[in-house]
Design an enzyme around this catalytic site. Structure first.
Site, PDB file in Angstrom:
ATOM      1  N   GLU A  77       9.293   1.716 -14.223  1.00 24.14           N
ATOM      2  CA  GLU A  77       9.346   3.033 -13.751  1.00 24.14           C
ATOM      3  C   GLU A  77      10.436   3.915 -13.850  1.00 24.14           C
ATOM      4  OE1 GLU A  77       8.483   3.201  -9.455  1.00 24.14           O
ATOM      5  OE2 GLU A  77       6.857   1.751  -9.287  1.00 24.14           O
ATOM      6  N   GLU A 107       8.729  -4.225  -7.054  1.00 20.02           N
ATOM      7  CA  GLU A 107       9.773  -3.860  -6.232  1.00 20.02           C
ATOM      8  C   GLU A 107      10.036  -4.875  -5.058  1.00 20.02           C
ATOM      9  OE1 GLU A 107      10.013   0.291  -5.383  1.00 20.02           O
ATOM     10  OE2 GLU A 107      10.504   0.764  -7.519  1.00 20.02           O
TER      11      GLU A 107
END
Length: 343
Positions: free
Chosen positions: A278, A166
């Site tokens: 995710e 991320e």
């Protein structure tokens, strides 16, 4: 000296071969559905104390996931722990923990996707820096990846190297694509075969992919073995915090599918491979399970693999975890295990 006609002929052959290669579809990586065994990334104290601030998943965690049919795990860990100082050799103690986990996974025929869980940043002398800013360069990150790849290039159960979890709000002067390319270049000097997973900018958002990550299509891998990673959650801000009820999050059973659309379109238009690193839902409302089921059915139909967030030690009663509590399985598992290859 070759004649002009010979040079033109060679040029035409080169252009033909280049065009032929460009038209060949990318060989698809086997799409596996795994789980994030996340605990080595834990702790606000960095690098912290092992078994106090953080811990690696255990053989027992692997045994449980194997019993359910998992063939792959995503393993988040921190840069500051595997390499205590930038440009230093990898920390031997931490490297030993990483090797032990990989070897234990191999004994169970489980593949491991490494995930450097640092958000485009790292701590130096207790101060957090962004890559490309003061004291933390692109070369610092590419160096650690070169060293990790050199250590694990001969392990047959490495599913891939996840360059960065991320990345977000990167500097205009040092865009994430430039950083990723440097890492690819250094990895390929020591490992020409292992897949490299490239997360998107803006928290690896699938929904915001075109706005923040379209430029990743220009990345070059001499091994032609890149997979692009997105994260998808179904709450109102896509953060995965699920702070409110199903109604208050203003969701619907197809929210995850809706958020995948820009990424799916991009993959198709650019002949790229994708992965959902995710996704997860709370355990407090059956309607979230419907959303999860719809989402997994959809990404399976598109040939994408993924990894549920999360499992492993130290999660306790965390509402998205799928590690059993006192031997009792979590409700999300009954959905997730439907999409495992062996089931």
């Amino acid at each position: 000296m070759k004649s002009t006609k010979q040079l033109i002929a060679y040029l035409l052959i080169f252009l033909f071969v280049f065009q032929l290669r460009a038209e060949q579809p990318v060989e698809k990586k086997q799409a596996l559905y795994g789980v994030n065994l996340a605990s080595a990334c834990f702790g606000s104290n960095v690098p912290g104390v092992y078994n106090k601030d953080y811990a690696y998943p255990t053989p027992a965690n692997l045994d449980y996931m194997k019993s359910k049919g998992f063939e792959m795990v995503r393993l988040p860990f921190l840069w500051e722990r595997i390499q205590r100082e930038v440009y230093a050799e990898l920390d031997e103690v931490e490297l030993g923990r990483l090797r032990f986990f990989v070897d234990e996974a191999a004994k169970r025929d489980i593949k491991v996707l490494f995930d450097l869980h640092n958000y485009g940043r790292r701590y130096i002398n207790n101060k957090r820096y962004i890559i490309g800013g003061d004291s933390l360069s692109i070369e610092h990150l590419s160096d650690v990846w070169s060293k990790i790849a050199n250590e694990f290039k001969d392990h047959n159960n490495i599913y891939g190297y996840g360059l960065m979890n991320e990345p977000h709000d990167m500097l205009d002067s040092t865009p994430w694509a430039k950083i990723a390319q440097a890492c690819i270049n250094e990895i390929r000097k020591v490992d020409a075969k292992t897949t490299i997973f490239v997360g998107g900018d803006s928290w690896s958002s699938a929904e915001r992919w075109m706005e923040f990550s379209d430029n990743l299509k220009y990345l070059y891998d001499p091994s032609d073995n890149l997979v692009f990673e997105v994260h998808v959650y179904f709450d109102i801000d896509a953060s995965g915090t699920y702070k409110k009820s199903y109604e208050e999050e203003k969701t619907n059973p197809y929210r995850g599918i809706e958020r995948m659309q820009p990424f799916i379109k991009w993959l198709s238009e650019n002949n790229k491979q994708g992965f959902v690193g995710e996704y997860g839902v709370p355990d407090n409302d059956e309607r979230w399970l419907v959303s999860l089921d719809n989402f997994l059915k959809y990404i399976q139909s598109k040939g994408l693999g993924g990894a549920y967030w999360a499992a492993g030690p130290r999660w306790g009663k965390y509402f998205m975890a799928i590690e059993p509590i006192n031997g009792e399985e979590r409700p999300q598992m009954k959905v997730v295990e439907k999409y495992l290859k062996t089931n």
